[in-house]
Scaffold this motif. Sequence first.
Motif, PDB file in Angstrom:
ATOM      1  N   ASP A 199       0.799  -1.222   0.000  1.00  0.00           N
ATOM      2  CA  ASP A 199       0.000   0.000   0.000  1.00  0.00           C
ATOM      3  C   ASP A 199       0.829   1.269   0.000  1.00  0.00           C
ATOM      4  O   ASP A 199       0.328   2.358   0.210  1.00  0.00           O
ATOM      5  CB  ASP A 199      -0.931   0.017   1.229  1.00  0.00           C
ATOM      6  N   ALA A 200       2.110   1.153  -0.258  1.00  0.00           N
ATOM      7  CA  ALA A 200       2.971   2.337  -0.232  1.00  0.00           C
ATOM      8  C   ALA A 200       2.588   3.265  -1.356  1.00  0.00           C
ATOM      9  O   ALA A 200       2.140   2.834  -2.420  1.00  0.00           O
ATOM     10  CB  ALA A 200       4.439   1.901  -0.384  1.00  0.00           C
ATOM     11  N   PRO A 201       2.727   4.551  -1.100  1.00  0.00           N
ATOM     12  CA  PRO A 201       2.343   5.517  -2.147  1.00  0.00           C
ATOM     13  C   PRO A 201       3.185   5.346  -3.397  1.00  0.00           C
ATOM     14  O   PRO A 201       4.378   5.073  -3.336  1.00  0.00           O
ATOM     15  CB  PRO A 201       2.589   6.865  -1.475  1.00  0.00           C
ATOM     16  N   ALA A 202       2.576   5.486  -4.535  1.00  0.00           N
ATOM     17  CA  ALA A 202       3.258   5.311  -5.814  1.00  0.00           C
ATOM     18  C   ALA A 202       3.974   6.572  -6.213  1.00  0.00           C
ATOM     19  O   ALA A 202       3.575   7.670  -5.845  1.00  0.00           O
ATOM     20  CB  ALA A 202       2.240   4.910  -6.883  1.00  0.00           C
ATOM     21  N   THR A 203       5.013   6.412  -6.973  1.00  0.00           N
ATOM     22  CA  THR A 203       5.778   7.538  -7.513  1.00  0.00           C
ATOM     23  C   THR A 203       5.844   7.381  -9.012  1.00  0.00           C
ATOM     24  O   THR A 203       5.696   6.291  -9.564  1.00  0.00           O
ATOM     25  CB  THR A 203       7.203   7.547  -6.928  1.00  0.00           C
ATOM     26  N   ASN A 204       6.087   8.474  -9.660  1.00  0.00           N
ATOM     27  CA  ASN A 204       6.221   8.423 -11.109  1.00  0.00           C
ATOM     28  C   ASN A 204       7.589   7.893 -11.505  1.00  0.00           C
ATOM     29  O   ASN A 204       8.588   8.172 -10.854  1.00  0.00           O
ATOM     30  CB  ASN A 204       6.001   9.832 -11.686  1.00  0.00           C
ATOM     31  N   GLY A 205       7.659   7.140 -12.593  1.00  0.00           N
ATOM     32  CA  GLY A 205       8.940   6.620 -13.068  1.00  0.00           C
ATOM     33  C   GLY A 205       9.255   5.277 -12.444  1.00  0.00           C
ATOM     34  O   GLY A 205       8.503   4.733 -11.640  1.00  0.00           O
ATOM     35  N   PRO A 206      10.421   4.732 -12.819  1.00  0.00           N
ATOM     36  CA  PRO A 206      10.818   3.418 -12.301  1.00  0.00           C
ATOM     37  C   PRO A 206      11.172   3.481 -10.835  1.00  0.00           C
ATOM     38  O   PRO A 206      11.469   4.545 -10.298  1.00  0.00           O
ATOM     39  CB  PRO A 206      12.035   3.079 -13.164  1.00  0.00           C
ATOM     40  N   PRO A 207      11.140   2.346 -10.125  1.00  0.00           N
ATOM     41  CA  PRO A 207      11.456   2.326  -8.690  1.00  0.00           C
ATOM     42  C   PRO A 207      12.890   2.792  -8.440  1.00  0.00           C
ATOM     43  O   PRO A 207      13.801   2.513  -9.219  1.00  0.00           O
ATOM     44  CB  PRO A 207      11.281   0.862  -8.307  1.00  0.00           C
ATOM     45  N   ASN A 208      13.057   3.487  -7.324  1.00  0.00           N
ATOM     46  CA  ASN A 208      14.410   3.935  -6.965  1.00  0.00           C
ATOM     47  C   ASN A 208      15.147   2.817  -6.241  1.00  0.00           C
ATOM     48  O   ASN A 208      14.602   1.745  -5.963  1.00  0.00           O
ATOM     49  CB  ASN A 208      14.339   5.209  -6.131  1.00  0.00           C
ATOM     50  N   GLU A 209      16.397   3.124  -5.890  1.00  0.00           N
ATOM     51  CA  GLU A 209      17.263   2.101  -5.294  1.00  0.00           C
ATOM     52  C   GLU A 209      16.737   1.645  -3.949  1.00  0.00           C
ATOM     53  O   GLU A 209      16.798   0.459  -3.610  1.00  0.00           O
ATOM     54  CB  GLU A 209      18.681   2.659  -5.159  1.00  0.00           C
ATOM     55  N   SER A 210      16.167   2.564  -3.181  1.00  0.00           N
ATOM     56  CA  SER A 210      15.646   2.213  -1.853  1.00  0.00           C
ATOM     57  C   SER A 210      14.463   1.254  -1.969  1.00  0.00           C
ATOM     58  O   SER A 210      14.359   0.266  -1.232  1.00  0.00           O
ATOM     59  CB  SER A 210      15.224   3.480  -1.099  1.00  0.00           C
ATOM     60  N   ALA A 211      13.612   1.514  -2.938  1.00  0.00           N
ATOM     61  CA  ALA A 211      12.456   0.647  -3.132  1.00  0.00           C
ATOM     62  C   ALA A 211      12.888  -0.733  -3.583  1.00  0.00           C
ATOM     63  O   ALA A 211      12.337  -1.753  -3.136  1.00  0.00           O
ATOM     64  CB  ALA A 211      11.511   1.274  -4.147  1.00  0.00           C
ATOM     65  N   ILE A 212      13.866  -0.764  -4.445  1.00  0.00           N
ATOM     66  CA  ILE A 212      14.367  -2.067  -4.913  1.00  0.00           C
ATOM     67  C   ILE A 212      14.963  -2.839  -3.759  1.00  0.00           C
ATOM     68  O   ILE A 212      14.745  -4.049  -3.609  1.00  0.00           O
ATOM     69  CB  ILE A 212      15.389  -1.853  -6.046  1.00  0.00           C
ATOM     70  N   ARG A 213      15.759  -2.137  -2.890  1.00  0.00           N
ATOM     71  CA  ARG A 213      16.413  -2.815  -1.780  1.00  0.00           C
ATOM     72  C   ARG A 213      15.393  -3.345  -0.788  1.00  0.00           C
ATOM     73  O   ARG A 213      15.511  -4.466  -0.276  1.00  0.00           O
ATOM     74  CB  ARG A 213      17.382  -1.858  -1.102  1.00  0.00           C
ATOM     75  N   LYS A 214      14.370  -2.562  -0.493  1.00  0.00           N
ATOM     76  CA  LYS A 214      13.345  -3.007   0.474  1.00  0.00           C
ATOM     77  C   LYS A 214      12.595  -4.222  -0.067  1.00  0.00           C
ATOM     78  O   LYS A 214      12.338  -5.176   0.657  1.00  0.00           O
ATOM     79  CB  LYS A 214      12.365  -1.866   0.754  1.00  0.00           C
ATOM     80  N   ALA A 215      12.270  -4.170  -1.349  1.00  0.00           N
ATOM     81  CA  ALA A 215      11.564  -5.315  -1.934  1.00  0.00           C
ATOM     82  C   ALA A 215      12.436  -6.556  -1.896  1.00  0.00           C
ATOM     83  O   ALA A 215      11.960  -7.675  -1.631  1.00  0.00           O
ATOM     84  CB  ALA A 215      11.162  -4.989  -3.368  1.00  0.00           C
ATOM     85  N   TYR A 216      13.727  -6.341  -2.138  1.00  0.00           N
ATOM     86  CA  TYR A 216      14.648  -7.472  -2.116  1.00  0.00           C
ATOM     87  C   TYR A 216      14.744  -8.068  -0.717  1.00  0.00           C
ATOM     88  O   TYR A 216      14.688  -9.294  -0.542  1.00  0.00           O
ATOM     89  CB  TYR A 216      16.028  -7.035  -2.615  1.00  0.00           C
ATOM     90  N   PHE A 217      14.910  -7.183   0.320  1.00  0.00           N
ATOM     91  CA  PHE A 217      15.023  -7.695   1.695  1.00  0.00           C
ATOM     92  C   PHE A 217      13.766  -8.459   2.109  1.00  0.00           C
ATOM     93  O   PHE A 217      13.830  -9.499   2.754  1.00  0.00           O
ATOM     94  CB  PHE A 217      15.264  -6.536   2.663  1.00  0.00           C
ATOM     95  N   ARG A 218      12.642  -7.920   1.706  1.00  0.00           N
ATOM     96  CA  ARG A 218      11.383  -8.558   2.096  1.00  0.00           C
ATOM     97  C   ARG A 218      11.274  -9.958   1.478  1.00  0.00           C
ATOM     98  O   ARG A 218      10.980 -10.929   2.178  1.00  0.00           O
ATOM     99  CB  ARG A 218      10.213  -7.681   1.648  1.00  0.00           C
ATOM    100  N   LEU A 219      11.574 -10.061   0.207  1.00  0.00           N
ATOM    101  CA  LEU A 219      11.433 -11.358  -0.449  1.00  0.00           C
ATOM    102  C   LEU A 219      12.566 -12.309  -0.067  1.00  0.00           C
ATOM    103  O   LEU A 219      12.357 -13.530   0.012  1.00  0.00           O
ATOM    104  CB  LEU A 219      11.417 -11.166  -1.970  1.00  0.00           C
ATOM    105  N   ALA A 220      13.756 -11.772   0.177  1.00  0.00           N
ATOM    106  CA  ALA A 220      14.877 -12.624   0.569  1.00  0.00           C
ATOM    107  C   ALA A 220      14.608 -13.262   1.916  1.00  0.00           C
ATOM    108  O   ALA A 220      14.892 -14.446   2.127  1.00  0.00           O
ATOM    109  CB  ALA A 220      16.170 -11.805   0.592  1.00  0.00           C
ATOM    110  N   ASN A 221      14.067 -12.475   2.877  1.00  0.00           N
ATOM    111  CA  ASN A 221      13.735 -13.057   4.178  1.00  0.00           C
ATOM    112  C   ASN A 221      12.611 -14.086   4.052  1.00  0.00           C
ATOM    113  O   ASN A 221      12.590 -15.098   4.753  1.00  0.00           O
ATOM    114  CB  ASN A 221      13.324 -11.964   5.147  1.00  0.00           C
TER     115      ASN A 221
END
Length: 1253
Positions: A315-337
């Motif tokens: 439910d995080a607010p959307a931003t225009n354009g491709p995901p930034n590095e922080s968003a990629i890292r958080k998604a990675y940590f979540r799925l890696a765990n």
Amino acid sequence: MVLGLDGWKNMDRIPQLKWTLLAGGQSIFNDSELAGAILDILISMCALYPSRDQVTGAIIRPFPKIKRLLNDPTCLPHLVQLLLTFDPSLVEKIVTLLNTLTQDNPLLPQFYMTGVFYFILMYTGSNILPIGHFLKYTHLAQAFRSDEQQQSSGEKKDIYFRSILGHLLPEAMICYLENHGPEKFAQMFLGEFDQPETIWSNEMRRLMIEKIAVHLADYSPRLMSNISAIYSYCTIPIISYPQLDNELFCNTYYLRHLCDELKFPEWPIREPIALLKDCLNMWKAELEKKGSDMSVDEAYEVLGLDAKKGSDSSDAPATNGPPNESAIRKAYFRLANKYHPDKNPTGRDMFERVNKAYEFLCAASKIQQGPDEFNIYLLLKAQSILYRRYKTLLSEYKYAGYPMLIRILETEAKNDQLFSTGNTTKPTALLPIAIELLYYTLDCSELNCEELRRENGLEILTQVFQRCSSVITKSSKPEDFVVSVCQYSALCYSVAGHFEKSRDLFVDPEKLQCVLRELCHCLNYTHLKQLCSCLCKAAISLCEGDIRLRDLLHRHGLFVYACRGLFNYDYTLDESGIADPSNKQYVDNQLAFDYLQTLASLIPNNPQAVMAAQTFLTPYIATQLCDRMVLKLLNSNQEQPYLVWDNSCRQELIDQLDATRDYLVKNEYKLNVEKFGNPSEFVYTAHRSELIIGEIFVRIYNLQPTTALKDPKRFCSDLIDFLGTSSQYINTLMAMQIQHEQEQKSADDKKSNDVLHLEKQQHISQALEALKNVIRNNMGIETLCIGHFKLLFSLLRMENVGRLQQYALELILHLSGSNECVNDVSQANVIVYLLLVLRSSLSNQETTLEILNALSSNVKIVRDIVDSGGLLYLLDVFSNGQNSKLREYAASVFSKLMNDRLHGPRIRLQLIKYLPNLVVDAMRESCETSIQLFETTHENPELIWNDHTREMTCERIGKQISEFYQRQRAAPTETKWSLDDAFQLLGDDEETQRIKQNELIVGGVYVRLLIANPGWVVRRPKEFLTELLSRWTTHTKQPEQLLMSHTDEFEMLTQCLIQLLHAQPTLCENLPSIGFLPSIVQALEVNSNGAMLLLPQPLNGFKQAMQTRRDHLGLMAECLHDLFRTPAPGTPDEFIKEALRCQLIDHILTLLNQSLNDVEKPGSCKAHLVDSCKLMAESLVYGEQVSRILQSSTVWNDYKDQRHDLFIQTSSHMQALTGGSVGPQIAGYLTSSASSTTAGKQNMTVPPPLVDN
């Protein structure tokens, strides 16, 4: 609820609250001190319980309890988290504790789960040596990759893949840690380095810390809220360092730095073979590299991100354009765990996909589709450096990269954009470095060339070479793309030329024969010096191995280009010792030497090239092409026997070569080798008038005769052959000279003919002088003239060519010092030509006389001299010559001729028909004296010589020689000289006749003048005495009536004999030996006229002889006995008187008183002496006086009454002093026959008869 707790807990279960809310009073330790004390206790406890036996070193199991407790998952993560305090003291202690725990720890591969490697590399302090030890021991021991990853990696087992630090540190740092140890690593980690093995700086360290901090960004707040929070390991994406952009790490080196040889020249490479293998593997991998099989959209989809909205499905607010590095890292940590295998055993595949997607998105900007051309360039360059620097080491290994290398060449050869501006100006273009590597691999191990040939690499290389050579122009620069390609292509051909199968390709017109033409074509661009040098190396290699290639290259004009390149040389630079490659002239000098070596390789067994070399460079230079000194000779002015070279020669050759080079360009490099270099087509102006024999300029050699020759024997033979080929001309010239006949020609023709004759004569003269010089300065080669003396002596007839005649004489004079040559001259019957020179060439008389003097040692030549009239020629020089030195030479020759054992007496007899005896004999003793005798007036016992006789002698000799010379000059070998036995030069002269009529001449002595001058010492006294006695005894034997008619002559002879013996008493000693004593005695018996006076004081001589010659005392005693026993009538008293006067009796008594042991037969000797005394005592006149002397001696009493007949033996040799007829015979004591006289007949009044043999 506090961030990081799993759920709600009581406050008493939270340590932070207990210490801060419930504790009271003054604290003993602060947090850091307390942690440090606890760590010290733990370190000490671990030290008390080591993991290895201190005696045997064996590992202790089970693991010590203290270490097991600390290694527990509930404890170890909290210890590791102390690293995040960044307190230097605590960090150092915790690292020390960790180093203790890691030793022999079975759980060591799980250490990475605690995040220790992230935490420890975030430390910013400088005391990192313990950290280095920890990293060195643990970084390769971590089991952070799954079995599937290990299997899927295939051969990728490099240290970067196996190290837990692979995503954190540059690969070079990991290799440095592994190869050099923790100490060097710590030094490198804290420093600033930019080198082939390491690129590291504080900026890179800061970047690494930032990247780790970002990766741990979620954990740090949690830990601050809850110190019990344990880090959940998550792989960090590979950290990309901007400083390493465009760098390619291979083995342990950054190839971009390693290939930068200006900045890092000769950087040491520890394991060249390993680096080469890694380069080949990376090159292969680079060529096979393909793009990632995952797209960006797919990666976002795996991580649950929306590429357009920039957020995940939460439910995080959307931003225009491709995901930034922080968003990629958080998604990675979540799925890696969520899907980590330790927490979700069924989520391994998804975990791998998540990791791959995360790494792809982190490095998406740097992922390249397909091979990286720059990386390939670096790999090729690195291999080129390896093969260039480690040629010997790598020579044992066959190069494995030819298929890939040929693939590059083939691709570039077909590239339509090969010569585009962007490609040719690009410093990292693949084609030049690929051909450079190709050359170095071939040069390292020539067997690689066979491998390249089997791969058809030479054909591909030739396609590239042809394309590049066709675009080279006069404006091309040495650093141009195409020039570099052609340079290394030529070097590759230089290696290929060493193999027969490769050379066969160059000969085949369908294969690589076109390369030969291109090589010559590229030599036109002389401003590209390095290219020309490489082309020369290729030509040398091809020429040295195959005569076919030498011929083909010569037909394409290689000789022209190589020869033209010889004239940019400056020998003064070489002599100065300067060897600076940056010096333009030094480069020119080196290139000139390359051209010289090219010529040297082109000529062997190549007749057309040899002809061209001898024509353009002279035969001498053509044989010296391997010597660098040839360059100096060609670029300086030379005048030596082997080379005449000046500015005109050099310019003429350059003009000829330039014209031929233009011809080649216009005619597709096809040279007419039959015409090019033909001696009839090209002759240097400076050489046209020179005589060249055996590669030697004869005129110059005569000016420098001491020059050491390469082959003096060959040169000598060539000179003789030249004279032999000129013999027909010489014979014609001599015939014209003698006959004085010349054809009538026009003025111009005659002048041209005279010039031709003059040049021909000059060449013959030069050849003769050179022959003389080479023989004089090189011992042992004069024997080469044997068999050619008829030719040499025939040159003496060239009367009108004085120099030619002079050189021929000087040559013959030198050859006359060799016995072999003299013997050959004696067989050639050529002395007559030498004698003719005495008359025809007054200037050469001295040399001619020296030759005659030297040749006179040969008996055959002496005879030839006599038969050819040599005596007459010499007499002319001696008598009519004006030069006293020449006259002395002539006398010297006469002396040597007369000393010849076989012909000398005959020669003397012939000479005395022309000259007085005294003059002839004086020649043997002193030539100067003989001339003085000839020139002065004399009237003495041996010579009557005046002006008239001298003038008549000179006149008649001159007339006789003139007539003989004319006859002999017309027919030299047929005209002989001889004399009648009765010939006398002055036989019909009135003055001579008068002297002969008025003078009595005996043995060449004028008797009248000797009587007038008795003290004159004749030259041969014994011979004269013999002749005188012979004439005298002849008169004594004549009948008295006939003798009376010659009374005057007999009286003169007697008077001469008496005065001679009185003046020279020593001549008396010769009387017994010449055998005239019996004749004298016989004459005395017939003529009792006191002729005995011929023997003055004979007994005194006996006494003196008895005193001085005791070895003949017995013989003298016997002679004395016979003298008194058989005296001539009227003479005994005279002998006794003489004995009394000279006290002979007293001396006899003295001898009797001696033992006479040194006398042979002393008894017989004493017996003769005693009888002699008794015979003297019987004298009627002096007997009484003799008896008184005897009686007064005590010695006589012992002998007077005894008879000694038994001691006296009849001796036949005392019967007569000589045998045979009267005359000048040789004395012979043993030649008389036995006599009937006995010992008892002591009173004989006449001597025994003479016995004729």
